[in-house]
Design a protein around this motif. Structure first.
Motif, PDB file in Angstrom:
ATOM      1  N   CYS A 169     -71.863  19.896   5.342  1.00 43.88           N
ATOM      2  CA  CYS A 169     -72.424  20.477   4.131  1.00 43.88           C
ATOM      3  C   CYS A 169     -72.518  19.370   3.079  1.00 43.88           C
ATOM      4  O   CYS A 169     -71.549  18.655   2.842  1.00 43.88           O
ATOM      5  CB  CYS A 169     -71.537  21.610   3.626  1.00 43.88           C
ATOM      6  SG  CYS A 169     -72.162  22.400   2.135  1.00 43.88           S
ATOM      7  N   ALA A 170     -73.691  19.223   2.473  1.00 40.64           N
ATOM      8  CA  ALA A 170     -73.903  18.195   1.457  1.00 40.64           C
ATOM      9  C   ALA A 170     -74.179  18.846   0.114  1.00 40.64           C
ATOM     10  O   ALA A 170     -74.884  19.846   0.035  1.00 40.64           O
ATOM     11  CB  ALA A 170     -75.073  17.302   1.844  1.00 40.64           C
ATOM     12  N   THR A 171     -73.600  18.258  -0.938  1.00 41.75           N
ATOM     13  CA  THR A 171     -73.846  18.742  -2.296  1.00 41.75           C
ATOM     14  C   THR A 171     -74.310  17.583  -3.168  1.00 41.75           C
ATOM     15  O   THR A 171     -74.035  16.420  -2.878  1.00 41.75           O
ATOM     16  CB  THR A 171     -72.577  19.364  -2.912  1.00 41.75           C
ATOM     17  OG1 THR A 171     -71.559  18.375  -3.004  1.00 41.75           O
ATOM     18  CG2 THR A 171     -72.078  20.546  -2.098  1.00 41.75           C
ATOM     19  N   ASP A 172     -74.996  17.942  -4.252  1.00 41.77           N
ATOM     20  CA  ASP A 172     -75.408  16.921  -5.218  1.00 41.77           C
ATOM     21  C   ASP A 172     -74.324  16.792  -6.284  1.00 41.77           C
ATOM     22  O   ASP A 172     -73.274  17.437  -6.206  1.00 41.77           O
ATOM     23  CB  ASP A 172     -76.780  17.248  -5.815  1.00 41.77           C
ATOM     24  CG  ASP A 172     -76.802  18.545  -6.613  1.00 41.77           C
ATOM     25  OD1 ASP A 172     -75.732  19.123  -6.901  1.00 41.77           O
ATOM     26  OD2 ASP A 172     -77.914  18.987  -6.956  1.00 41.77           O
ATOM     27  N   ARG A 173     -74.559  15.969  -7.287  1.00 38.14           N
ATOM     28  CA  ARG A 173     -73.551  15.749  -8.341  1.00 38.14           C
ATOM     29  C   ARG A 173     -73.203  17.023  -9.102  1.00 38.14           C
ATOM     30  O   ARG A 173     -72.102  17.164  -9.607  1.00 38.14           O
ATOM     31  CB  ARG A 173     -74.038  14.684  -9.318  1.00 38.14           C
ATOM     32  CG  ARG A 173     -73.965  13.306  -8.742  1.00 38.14           C
ATOM     33  CD  ARG A 173     -74.037  12.250  -9.841  1.00 38.14           C
ATOM     34  NE  ARG A 173     -73.884  10.932  -9.279  1.00 38.14           N
ATOM     35  CZ  ARG A 173     -72.705  10.348  -9.044  1.00 38.14           C
ATOM     36  NH1 ARG A 173     -71.603  10.977  -9.330  1.00 38.14           N
ATOM     37  NH2 ARG A 173     -72.653   9.150  -8.519  1.00 38.14           N
ATOM     38  N   GLY A 174     -74.133  17.944  -9.191  1.00 37.27           N
ATOM     39  CA  GLY A 174     -73.891  19.199  -9.900  1.00 37.27           C
ATOM     40  C   GLY A 174     -73.203  20.252  -9.053  1.00 37.27           C
ATOM     41  O   GLY A 174     -72.872  21.329  -9.532  1.00 37.27           O
ATOM     42  N   GLY A 175     -72.985  19.973  -7.769  1.00 34.25           N
ATOM     43  CA  GLY A 175     -72.323  20.916  -6.876  1.00 34.25           C
ATOM     44  C   GLY A 175     -73.264  21.833  -6.122  1.00 34.25           C
ATOM     45  O   GLY A 175     -72.821  22.681  -5.355  1.00 34.25           O
ATOM     46  N   ALA A 176     -74.566  21.670  -6.300  1.00 40.50           N
ATOM     47  CA  ALA A 176     -75.537  22.498  -5.578  1.00 40.50           C
ATOM     48  C   ALA A 176     -75.596  22.063  -4.116  1.00 40.50           C
ATOM     49  O   ALA A 176     -75.603  20.872  -3.805  1.00 40.50           O
ATOM     50  CB  ALA A 176     -76.916  22.373  -6.209  1.00 40.50           C
ATOM     51  N   VAL A 177     -75.629  23.032  -3.209  1.00 38.14           N
ATOM     52  CA  VAL A 177     -75.700  22.736  -1.782  1.00 38.14           C
ATOM     53  C   VAL A 177     -77.098  22.246  -1.446  1.00 38.14           C
ATOM     54  O   VAL A 177     -78.098  22.910  -1.734  1.00 38.14           O
ATOM     55  CB  VAL A 177     -75.343  23.981  -0.942  1.00 38.14           C
ATOM     56  CG1 VAL A 177     -75.548  23.706   0.540  1.00 38.14           C
ATOM     57  CG2 VAL A 177     -73.912  24.403  -1.206  1.00 38.14           C
ATOM     58  N   LEU A 178     -77.182  21.057  -0.845  1.00 41.12           N
ATOM     59  CA  LEU A 178     -78.460  20.475  -0.443  1.00 41.12           C
ATOM     60  C   LEU A 178     -78.822  20.877   0.977  1.00 41.12           C
ATOM     61  O   LEU A 178     -79.971  21.149   1.279  1.00 41.12           O
ATOM     62  CB  LEU A 178     -78.407  18.956  -0.561  1.00 41.12           C
ATOM     63  CG  LEU A 178     -78.115  18.415  -1.959  1.00 41.12           C
ATOM     64  CD1 LEU A 178     -77.930  16.909  -1.922  1.00 41.12           C
ATOM     65  CD2 LEU A 178     -79.241  18.795  -2.905  1.00 41.12           C
ATOM     66  N   PHE A 179     -77.831  20.878   1.858  1.00 41.57           N
ATOM     67  CA  PHE A 179     -78.040  21.358   3.224  1.00 41.57           C
ATOM     68  C   PHE A 179     -76.699  21.685   3.846  1.00 41.57           C
ATOM     69  O   PHE A 179     -75.649  21.251   3.377  1.00 41.57           O
ATOM     70  CB  PHE A 179     -78.819  20.344   4.085  1.00 41.57           C
ATOM     71  CG  PHE A 179     -78.195  18.974   4.182  1.00 41.57           C
ATOM     72  CD1 PHE A 179     -77.171  18.709   5.073  1.00 41.57           C
ATOM     73  CD2 PHE A 179     -78.655  17.940   3.386  1.00 41.57           C
ATOM     74  CE1 PHE A 179     -76.613  17.447   5.171  1.00 41.57           C
ATOM     75  CE2 PHE A 179     -78.119  16.665   3.472  1.00 41.57           C
ATOM     76  CZ  PHE A 179     -77.092  16.425   4.363  1.00 41.57           C
TER      77      PHE A 179
END
Length: 76
Positions: free
Chosen positions: A28-38
């Motif tokens: 599971c990958a997230t961006d700096r804001g914590g949103a799930v990217l995939f």
């Protein structure tokens, strides 16, 4: 790695969370804001290839017998 968000924007992976297993791995990958990217399921071979291609980011995984192997692979 750059990934597209739900809004169609491109975001860089900040944290990779990996659930270790014998044959398939949940990534599971997230961006700096914590949103799930995939949130992908990868085979052992594909995870190794994915980590080799991944730009520097934070990699989080559980502590278990194989975590040292995967941690060294992620660092390289």
């Amino acid at each position: 790695m750059l990934a597209h968000t739900k809004e169609g924007q491109i975001a860089a992976v900040h944290i990779l969370a990996i659930d270790l297993a014998k044959r398939s791995f949940q990534v599971c990958a997230t961006d700096r804001g914590g949103a799930v990217l995939f949130n992908w399921v990868l085979s052992r071979a594909r995870l190794q290839q994915f980590l080799n291609e991944q730009p520097p980011c934070v990699v989080a995984m559980e502590a278990c017998a194989t975590s040292h192997f995967w941690g060294r692979l992620a660092q390289s």
